[in-house]
Motif scaffolding. Structure first.
Motif, PDB file in Angstrom:
ATOM      1  N   ASP A  33       0.846  -1.184   0.000  1.00 53.11           N
ATOM      2  CA  ASP A  33       0.000   0.000   0.000  1.00 53.11           C
ATOM      3  C   ASP A  33       0.886   1.240   0.000  1.00 53.11           C
ATOM      4  O   ASP A  33       1.241   1.764   1.061  1.00 53.11           O
ATOM      5  CB  ASP A  33      -0.913   0.004   1.224  1.00 53.11           C
ATOM      6  N   ARG A  36      -0.180   4.269   2.150  1.00 56.16           N
ATOM      7  CA  ARG A  36       0.121   4.223   3.573  1.00 56.16           C
ATOM      8  C   ARG A  36       1.528   4.757   3.838  1.00 56.16           C
ATOM      9  O   ARG A  36       1.759   5.484   4.803  1.00 56.16           O
ATOM     10  CB  ARG A  36      -0.006   2.782   4.078  1.00 56.16           C
ATOM     11  N   GLU A  49      -7.229   8.000   2.318  1.00 67.30           N
ATOM     12  CA  GLU A  49      -8.010   7.871   1.093  1.00 67.30           C
ATOM     13  C   GLU A  49      -7.673   8.988   0.117  1.00 67.30           C
ATOM     14  O   GLU A  49      -7.609   8.777  -1.105  1.00 67.30           O
ATOM     15  CB  GLU A  49      -9.511   7.892   1.424  1.00 67.30           C
ATOM     16  N   ARG A  52      -4.371   8.141  -1.482  1.00 64.60           N
ATOM     17  CA  ARG A  52      -4.527   7.084  -2.475  1.00 64.60           C
ATOM     18  C   ARG A  52      -5.069   7.639  -3.789  1.00 64.60           C
ATOM     19  O   ARG A  52      -4.632   7.246  -4.880  1.00 64.60           O
ATOM     20  CB  ARG A  52      -5.450   5.995  -1.914  1.00 64.60           C
ATOM     21  N   LEU A  57      -3.542   5.690  -7.462  1.00 63.12           N
ATOM     22  CA  LEU A  57      -3.407   4.248  -7.274  1.00 63.12           C
ATOM     23  C   LEU A  57      -4.568   3.471  -7.867  1.00 63.12           C
ATOM     24  O   LEU A  57      -4.519   2.240  -7.930  1.00 63.12           O
ATOM     25  CB  LEU A  57      -3.278   3.928  -5.779  1.00 63.12           C
TER      26      LEU A  57
END
Length: 326
Positions: A33, A36, A49, A52, A57
């Motif tokens: 991830d 993260r 979020e 991301r 992503l």
């Protein structure tokens, strides 16, 4: 010359693109991830979020790379965070600011440390190496060889800690190392960085002394140097005009690499003396899992090494006429 510079510039751009690709896929393809890592250790769900989405992503990996590279040259908009102007090396979700702003804020510290330390180790290292080569086998040569061996064996954090204790904390001979902008107070700038300059230069001076001595000894035995002596030229002219020019080729080569490496961040020196430079910034990026900042510092370090290598290649032709760029 212009053709050579153009070729090397194109090669440098290609090299940097390859480094950027390797860096991107290393950090984005390997982690489970990346959002993260980019958001940091303490990251609320809504910011995670957002990270991301801003990192793209939800798109294929190749499109993520193109978007990232395109942002470097054209800038990029981050939803909920604002616009990152070109050259945009990313957005730090930990600092809540474009990465380049933070790097440019820390860069003067690292550049100041590099300029002062490189001046010290280049002057003392080359001079000591030349003197040792001219006094080969004599006591001065042996002292220089032993001193350089000791200097190359010590560690910056060890010497730096001892220097801080005896020269700053215990005897108050020097002030606490600190960075003061050169434009504000040149004397305070030099005084605050004097001790880091000397400590950082110890190891490099040892390496330059050893290399200069060995190369100078080889040059003094070359045919063209013996011919110059046979023609009755003064010893100083033979050394400075002939032997030294051949000696400078490997010196300039490693000097360019060392400069690029130091511009990328003298991590141990900056940490030892509490200087907030690129090195400390990269360490903090690792500890805080600030992925965009870490990627940017890698690119800055790689770019510095590539640029200084181009400069070194250009200097070859001016130092030694036997070197031809075409």
């Amino acid at each position: 010359m212009l053709r050579f510079i153009a070729r090397r510039t194109v090669g440098a751009v290609v090299t940097l693109l390859i480094i950027a690709a390797v860096t991107f896929f290393l950090f984005f393809a390997v982690p489970a991830d990346p959002a993260r890592l980019a958001c940091g250790k303490v990251c609320p769900p809504e910011l995670l979020e957002q990270a991301r989405h801003n990192l793209g992503l939800d798109q294929p990996l190749f499109l993520q790379f193109l978007s990232w590279v395109g942002g470097i040259f054209a800038g990029r908009d981050y939803e909920g965070l604002g616009h990152c102007p070109a050259p945009c090396l990313g957005y730090s979700f930990v600092n809540r600011a474009p990465v380049l702003e933070t790097i440019l804020d820390r860069l003067p510290v690292t550049v100041s440390l590099t300029i002062g330390a490189s001046a010290v180790f280049l002057v003392f290292g080359v001079t000591t190496g030349i003197v040792a080569a001219l006094r080969q086998g004599r006591p001065l040569d042996k002292i220089a060889s032993v001193s350089s061996l000791i200097g190359a064996s010590v560690q910056i954090y060890f010497v730096g800690t001892l220097a801080l204790y005896f020269l700053v904390y215990k005897n108050n001979i020097l002030d606490q190392p600190a960075y003061v902008p050169f434009t504000e107070n040149p004397m305070a700038w030099a005084g605050g960085l004097f001790l880091p300059w000397v400590v950082l230069a110890i190891i490099f001076t040892a390496n330059y002394t050893r290399m200069t001595r060995s190369t100078m000894v080889e040059q003094l035995s070359e045919d063209y140097v013996r011919t110059a002596r046979a023609k009755g030229m003064p010893g100083r002219t033979v050394v400075l005009r002939f032997a030294l020019r051949g000696t400078l080729i490997p010196i300039v080569t490693i000097f360019g690499v060392d400069l690029g490496t130091l511009i990328g961040g003298a991590i141990i020196t900056e940490t030892t003396f509490g200087l907030q430079g690129i090195g400390r910034l990269s360490v903090r990026a690792v500890t805080s899992s600030d992925l965009p900042m870490l990627m940017a510092t890698v690119l800055v370090a790689a770019g510095a090494i590539v640029v200084f290598n181009i400069v070194v290649d250009i200097l070859y032709a001016f130092i030694d006429p036997r070197v031809r760029l075409n």
